[in-house]
Design a protein around this motif. Structure first.
Motif, PDB file in Angstrom:
ATOM      1  N   PHE A 177       0.847  -1.190   0.000  1.00  0.00           N
ATOM      2  CA  PHE A 177       0.000   0.000   0.000  1.00  0.00           C
ATOM      3  C   PHE A 177       0.881   1.238   0.000  1.00  0.00           C
ATOM      4  CE2 PHE A 177      -2.717  -3.214   2.018  1.00  0.00           C
ATOM      5  CZ  PHE A 177      -3.859  -3.089   1.250  1.00  0.00           C
ATOM      6  N   ILE A 178       0.493   2.215  -0.820  1.00  0.00           N
ATOM      7  CA  ILE A 178       1.162   3.511  -0.832  1.00  0.00           C
ATOM      8  C   ILE A 178       0.092   4.563  -0.562  1.00  0.00           C
ATOM      9  CG2 ILE A 178       2.538   5.167  -2.139  1.00  0.00           C
ATOM     10  CD1 ILE A 178       3.572   2.869  -3.835  1.00  0.00           C
ATOM     11  N   ILE A 179       0.233   5.258   0.537  1.00  0.00           N
ATOM     12  CA  ILE A 179      -0.759   6.250   0.953  1.00  0.00           C
ATOM     13  C   ILE A 179      -0.126   7.640   0.894  1.00  0.00           C
ATOM     14  CG2 ILE A 179      -2.330   7.004   2.761  1.00  0.00           C
ATOM     15  CD1 ILE A 179      -2.969   4.245   1.614  1.00  0.00           C
ATOM     16  N   HIS A 180      -0.813   8.567   0.226  1.00  0.00           N
ATOM     17  CA  HIS A 180      -0.344   9.952   0.157  1.00  0.00           C
ATOM     18  C   HIS A 180      -1.369  10.872   0.807  1.00  0.00           C
ATOM     19  CE1 HIS A 180       2.934   9.052  -2.605  1.00  0.00           C
ATOM     20  NE2 HIS A 180       2.079   8.414  -3.396  1.00  0.00           N
ATOM     21  N   LYS A 181      -0.888  11.901   1.424  1.00  0.00           N
ATOM     22  CA  LYS A 181      -1.734  12.987   1.898  1.00  0.00           C
ATOM     23  C   LYS A 181      -0.950  14.274   1.687  1.00  0.00           C
ATOM     24  CE  LYS A 181      -5.562  14.239   4.208  1.00  0.00           C
ATOM     25  NZ  LYS A 181      -6.938  13.837   3.863  1.00  0.00           N
ATOM     26  N   THR A 182      -1.539  15.210   0.967  1.00  0.00           N
ATOM     27  CA  THR A 182      -0.847  16.453   0.639  1.00  0.00           C
ATOM     28  C   THR A 182      -1.547  17.630   1.301  1.00  0.00           C
ATOM     29  OG1 THR A 182      -0.144  15.532  -1.488  1.00  0.00           O
ATOM     30  CG2 THR A 182      -0.020  17.919  -1.221  1.00  0.00           C
ATOM     31  N   VAL A 183      -0.796  18.341   2.130  1.00  0.00           N
ATOM     32  CA  VAL A 183      -1.302  19.494   2.864  1.00  0.00           C
ATOM     33  C   VAL A 183      -1.060  20.751   2.037  1.00  0.00           C
ATOM     34  CG1 VAL A 183      -1.162  20.821   5.006  1.00  0.00           C
ATOM     35  CG2 VAL A 183      -0.763  18.343   5.033  1.00  0.00           C
ATOM     36  N   LEU A 184      -2.094  21.559   1.838  1.00  0.00           N
ATOM     37  CA  LEU A 184      -1.968  22.812   1.095  1.00  0.00           C
ATOM     38  C   LEU A 184      -1.732  23.964   2.059  1.00  0.00           C
ATOM     39  CD1 LEU A 184      -4.947  22.492  -1.411  1.00  0.00           C
ATOM     40  CD2 LEU A 184      -2.563  21.994  -1.843  1.00  0.00           C
ATOM     41  N   THR A 236      -1.543   6.633  10.939  1.00  0.00           N
ATOM     42  CA  THR A 236      -0.324   7.346  11.308  1.00  0.00           C
ATOM     43  C   THR A 236      -0.229   8.684  10.582  1.00  0.00           C
ATOM     44  OG1 THR A 236       0.817   5.220  11.652  1.00  0.00           O
ATOM     45  CG2 THR A 236       2.189   7.187  11.491  1.00  0.00           C
ATOM     46  N   ILE A 237      -0.537   8.688   9.288  1.00  0.00           N
ATOM     47  CA  ILE A 237      -0.505   9.946   8.537  1.00  0.00           C
ATOM     48  C   ILE A 237      -1.515  10.945   9.106  1.00  0.00           C
ATOM     49  CG2 ILE A 237      -1.264  10.954   6.347  1.00  0.00           C
ATOM     50  CD1 ILE A 237       0.408   9.026   4.866  1.00  0.00           C
ATOM     51  N   GLU A 238      -2.727  10.483   9.399  1.00  0.00           N
ATOM     52  CA  GLU A 238      -3.742  11.385   9.942  1.00  0.00           C
ATOM     53  C   GLU A 238      -3.302  11.969  11.284  1.00  0.00           C
ATOM     54  OE1 GLU A 238      -6.318  12.553   8.460  1.00  0.00           O
ATOM     55  OE2 GLU A 238      -6.156  11.290   6.675  1.00  0.00           O
ATOM     56  N   ASN A 239      -2.694  11.140  12.125  1.00  0.00           N
ATOM     57  CA  ASN A 239      -2.222  11.619  13.423  1.00  0.00           C
ATOM     58  C   ASN A 239      -1.102  12.638  13.264  1.00  0.00           C
ATOM     59  OD1 ASN A 239      -4.024  10.017  14.851  1.00  0.00           O
ATOM     60  ND2 ASN A 239      -2.600   8.305  15.019  1.00  0.00           N
TER      61      ASN A 239
END
Length: 413
Positions: A177-184, A236-239
């Protein structure tokens, strides 16, 4: 799991067209846990194609090709693939029937022998039906490497990827799994952000990587996590993003995976039954273009005026000539008058106005190149700010567009 993208066509190498296919393919592969190891652009040349295929086979698991599948003599990809696989071309009756049906329905001219050649495919290939064109996709395997050849026409390739290629890849390969989250973020530069979040970045676990993606007055912070436990990655990313708000919460405006700042502005205004209008001089319609690129923008966007010349500011927006004479056309005072003028003209609740000098010469004003005045009119007030962005025209315009959205967003939230 590694993939290589090979684009075939002299038109890419000479800059006649931009290779948008690779960007799309790379993004879609990443969503299913496949890393792109390399992107290669090559000529319509047999030996060049053969060399590229052989080299890719030795370093990746999946090779995706686009281009070179047309019916004319300069499109040699199918013949070269046959040589690479020691194969021969045979007619696929289903593809031929599809070609004939397309001609009968949309083209209304007889199918020629050249068109029928599109139905020739390598005998060992799995045919991927192209519902939007005449050239089919082809799936072949050699030495544990999957090769997929697709047409170079973007909308044909995209539909083949979504309907045929991605499902087959997901079925064939076990992938992480590859999870991305990009903050603007808006309002701080890359180095300033890096300094503020240094401790937070140092505390990221090893399976999360952070990338800074600056672009004309805004910075995207992309967190990427890789592993076999999808829930752990997401949680983990959300935290970590929740922790990030303690460091730079004042400049975070949203997340790229959700929606752009233009859409966020639109949703807020639409939910309130409020409307926006735009008066543009130095940005030349770019703000309006960014807004109307999204379907449904009429729910909050009344319209805009590109009042590029000084005369148009007075004729269309009612900017007082004496005001321009006193303060010049590039000034806070004129920007505010433009914002109020377009707000009244379109009977909107909010308005954006830009005036300035994007360059390369000074034009009607006397301010330095790169100077832009941005005004925001609200139901209660109007204000304007002066910025000096860049001595490069495109960069100045891009920064002015982004800053305009940032200022309006801050005003309505």
């Amino acid at each position: 799991m590694l993939a290589e993208i090979i684009t075939i066509g002299d038109e890419i190498l000479i800059g006649q067209i931009v290779d948008s296919n690779s960007a799309f393919i790379g993004k879609e592969l990443n969503k299913i846990g496949v890393d792109v190891y390399q992107i290669t652009s090559i000529q319509d040349d047999k030996q060049h194609i053969l060399d590229a295929l052989e080299e890719a086979k030795n370093r990746v698991d999946i090779v995706l090709l686009t281009g070179g599948l047309g019916p004319t003599k300069d499109d040699i990809t199918k013949h070269t693939i046959c040589e690479f696989f020691g194969d021969t071309l045979i007619q696929n009756d289903k593809v031929l029937q599809h070609i004939e049906a397309l001609f009968a329905k949309y083209i209304h001219t007889p199918v020629t022998d050249i068109n029928r050649m599109q139905a020739l495919v390598p005998s060992t290939s799995t045919v991927l039906m192209n519902n939007f064109g005449t050239a089919p996709g082809m799936w072949l395997e050699k030495d544990n490497t999957v090769f997929v050849s697709m047409p170079g026409v973007p909308f044909e390739m995209k539909n083949l990827m979504k309907d045929e290629v991605l499902p087959r890849l997901q079925e064939k390969f076990d992938r992480p799994f590859i999870i991305h989250k990009t903050v603007l973020t808006y309002g701080l530069g890359e180095s300033a952000i890096a300094k503020k979040i240094e401790q937070w970045e140092d505390d990221l676990p090893s399976f999360i990587k952070l990338a800074y993606l600056p672009n004309l007055g805004r910075v995207r912070l992309r967190l990427s996590a890789r592993g076999i436990d999808e829930k752990l990655l997401i949680d983990t990313i959300e935290n970590k993003i929740a922790d990030l708000h303690a460091f730079i919460g004042d400049i975070i405006v949203g997340y790229e995976e959700d929606e752009s700042i233009e859409l966020m502005i639109g949703k807020i205004l639409a939910s309130r039954g409020q409307f926006l209008a735009v008066a543009e001089s130095c940005t030349g319609g770019k703000i309006s273009q960014s807004i109307t690129a999204y379907a449904g923008s009429s729910s909050f966007f009344k319209g805009g005026a590109v009042t590029y010349a000084t005369q148009s500011k007075t004729d269309l927006l009612g900017v007082d000539r004496d005001l321009i004479k006193q303060y010049t056309v590039t000034s806070n005072e004129v920007a505010k008058a433009m914002a109020l003028g377009v707000k009244n003209k379109f009977k909107s609740d909010y308005a954006i106005a830009t005036t300035g000098n994007a360059g390369p010469s000074k034009g009607d004003g006397d301010v330095e190149v790169g100077t832009v005045f941005i005004a925001i009119a609200t139901p209660d007030r109007v204000f304007s700010e002066k910025f000096v962005f860049s001595n490069l025209r495109e960069r100045t315009i891009g920064k002015a567009v982004n800053k305009s959205f940032e200022m309006l967003f801050n005003e309505i939230t």
